[in-house]
Design a protein around this motif. Structure first.
Motif, PDB file in Angstrom:
ATOM      1  N   HIS A 189      64.622  21.771  50.127  1.00  0.00           N
ATOM      2  CA  HIS A 189      65.542  22.862  50.097  1.00  0.00           C
ATOM      3  C   HIS A 189      65.326  24.063  49.069  1.00  0.00           C
ATOM      4  CE1 HIS A 189      69.999  23.912  50.101  1.00  0.00           C
ATOM      5  NE2 HIS A 189      69.809  24.489  48.796  1.00  0.00           N
ATOM      6  N   ALA A 196      68.547  30.928  60.235  1.00  0.00           N
ATOM      7  CA  ALA A 196      69.324  30.029  58.968  1.00  0.00           C
ATOM      8  C   ALA A 196      70.543  30.560  58.912  1.00  0.00           C
ATOM      9  CB  ALA A 196      68.482  30.102  57.919  1.00  0.00           C
ATOM     10  N   SER A 245      64.288  32.167  58.549  1.00  0.00           N
ATOM     11  CA  SER A 245      65.556  32.744  57.651  1.00  0.00           C
ATOM     12  C   SER A 245      66.449  33.419  58.298  1.00  0.00           C
ATOM     13  CB  SER A 245      64.913  33.424  56.496  1.00  0.00           C
ATOM     14  OG  SER A 245      64.356  34.714  56.853  1.00  0.00           O
ATOM     15  N   PHE A 283      69.308  25.217  55.779  1.00  0.00           N
ATOM     16  CA  PHE A 283      68.610  25.046  57.149  1.00  0.00           C
ATOM     17  C   PHE A 283      67.407  24.591  57.120  1.00  0.00           C
ATOM     18  CE2 PHE A 283      66.229  27.538  60.680  1.00  0.00           C
ATOM     19  CZ  PHE A 283      67.040  27.067  61.694  1.00  0.00           C
ATOM     20  N   THR A 322      73.432  29.687  61.417  1.00  0.00           N
ATOM     21  CA  THR A 322      73.333  28.128  61.341  1.00  0.00           C
ATOM     22  C   THR A 322      74.374  27.817  60.289  1.00  0.00           C
ATOM     23  OG1 THR A 322      71.072  28.032  62.452  1.00  0.00           O
ATOM     24  CG2 THR A 322      72.055  26.095  61.158  1.00  0.00           C
ATOM     25  N   ALA A 323      74.156  28.425  59.065  1.00  0.00           N
ATOM     26  CA  ALA A 323      74.755  28.227  57.662  1.00  0.00           C
ATOM     27  C   ALA A 323      76.311  28.561  58.125  1.00  0.00           C
ATOM     28  CB  ALA A 323      74.314  28.880  56.705  1.00  0.00           C
ATOM     29  N   CYS A 377      77.892  25.848  60.301  1.00  0.00           N
ATOM     30  CA  CYS A 377      78.226  24.568  59.561  1.00  0.00           C
ATOM     31  C   CYS A 377      79.241  24.726  58.571  1.00  0.00           C
ATOM     32  CB  CYS A 377      76.693  24.238  58.770  1.00  0.00           C
ATOM     33  SG  CYS A 377      75.636  23.780  60.012  1.00  0.00           S
ATOM     34  N   ALA A 383      70.748  31.277  52.804  1.00  0.00           N
ATOM     35  CA  ALA A 383      70.896  30.207  54.172  1.00  0.00           C
ATOM     36  C   ALA A 383      69.646  29.284  54.275  1.00  0.00           C
ATOM     37  CB  ALA A 383      71.276  31.135  55.258  1.00  0.00           C
ATOM     38  N   SER A 384      68.307  29.803  53.787  1.00  0.00           N
ATOM     39  CA  SER A 384      67.020  29.165  54.095  1.00  0.00           C
ATOM     40  C   SER A 384      67.280  27.591  53.603  1.00  0.00           C
ATOM     41  CB  SER A 384      66.016  29.990  53.635  1.00  0.00           C
ATOM     42  OG  SER A 384      66.247  30.043  52.179  1.00  0.00           O
ATOM     43  N   ILE A 421      68.538  20.893  57.402  1.00  0.00           N
ATOM     44  CA  ILE A 421      68.915  20.563  58.690  1.00  0.00           C
ATOM     45  C   ILE A 421      67.610  20.444  59.681  1.00  0.00           C
ATOM     46  CG2 ILE A 421      69.654  21.645  60.899  1.00  0.00           C
ATOM     47  CD1 ILE A 421      71.879  23.021  59.087  1.00  0.00           C
ATOM     48  N   CYS A 422      66.528  21.340  59.646  1.00  0.00           N
ATOM     49  CA  CYS A 422      65.348  21.200  60.507  1.00  0.00           C
ATOM     50  C   CYS A 422      64.505  19.798  60.076  1.00  0.00           C
ATOM     51  CB  CYS A 422      64.374  22.506  60.025  1.00  0.00           C
ATOM     52  SG  CYS A 422      65.009  24.003  60.799  1.00  0.00           S
TER      53      CYS A 422
END
Length: 245
Positions: free
Chosen positions: A125, A62, A59, A180, A65-66, A69, A176-177, A183-184
């Motif tokens: 998600h 994440a 997390s 992310f 990354t968020a 993006c 954000a998790s 994406i993973c």
């Protein structure tokens, strides 16, 4: 015969009938959300959240990354707006509706592919949100599924008061998790498709051809008289199996 439309109508007809029969178990939110709440999945989320170190790393990664993006998407949209104003580009954003071809959009997703993909993405998600929220000590009240107009959705309901009082870092991790996790999952499936399933499928399929989902006026396929839906198996005697061929 448009099988995409037929299957879509059949699917939503069945869903509509089931919702009507079980209407006491559903609720309408903001006039566009139809949702059903349940306790299923909460136990699994709580069990998985016990791996605290793993989910804290997950997390925390994440968050940047968020942010990256979001900034990248914002930049692309801004460049696209400038291109439209200058007349150098067309619309860069189109709605993606499974089974429906949006005029001008280069993307078409078959109905069942889209529905299954949205369902899987939504579950992954929301599970990520729930696991991280539980890891941060928040009470999970319910999970559920439903529809936003005609698109399937999933959700996890947590204690809103606890969420508001949680530290900022915890709230950022929870928020954000979900993205992310998607994406993973995309990275994982891309690797599996490219290095595991891809070579196997390529060796198993012999001259499958390339399907022309749409033929644009004035392009080579149109000039050659090929209608939409055609399948090309070879060009000048050379077999083709992919667009790259």
């Amino acid at each position: 015969m448009n099988w995409e439309l037929i299957t879509a109508v059949f699917f939503y007809s069945i869903i509509g009938i089931l919702i009507y029969i079980n209407r006491a178990k559903f609720e309408i939110i903001h006039k566009i959300f139809i949702v059903h709440k349940t306790q299923k999945g909460l136990g699994l989320m709580k069990k998985l959240s016990k791996y605290t170190s793993l989910w804290k790393v997950f997390s925390t990664l994440a968050i940047p990354t968020a942010v990256f993006c979001a900034l990248w998407v914002g930049q692309q949209l801004w460049y696209n707006v400038l291109g439209i104003i200058a007349g150098t580009s067309g619309a860069g954003v189109y709605p993606v509706i499974p089974g429906v071809h949006i005029p001008g959009s280069p993307i078409f997703i078959p109905f069942w592919h889209g529905v299954i993909a949205i369902g899987v993405l939504a579950v992954v998600h929301e599970f990520a949100h729930g696991i991280v929220a539980s890891m941060e000590g928040l009470k999970l009240k319910a999970t559920g599924f439903g529809f936003l107009a005609f698109l399937p959705l999933a959700f996890v309901e947590m204690d809103e008061d606890q969420l508001k009082e949680a530290p900022r870092l915890s709230r950022l991790r929870i928020a954000a998790s979900g993205a992310f996790a998607n994406i993973c999952m995309w990275i994982l499936f891309s690797l599996l498709l490219g290095f595991v399933f891809g070579p196997f499928l390529n060796s198993a399929v012999v001259n499958a051809g390339v399907n022309l989902t749409e033929v644009n006026p004035g392009f080579a396929a149109d000039i050659a008289g090929l209608p939409s839906g055609s399948t090309l198996y070879d060009i000048d005697g050379v077999p083709i199996n992919t667009v790259q061929d």
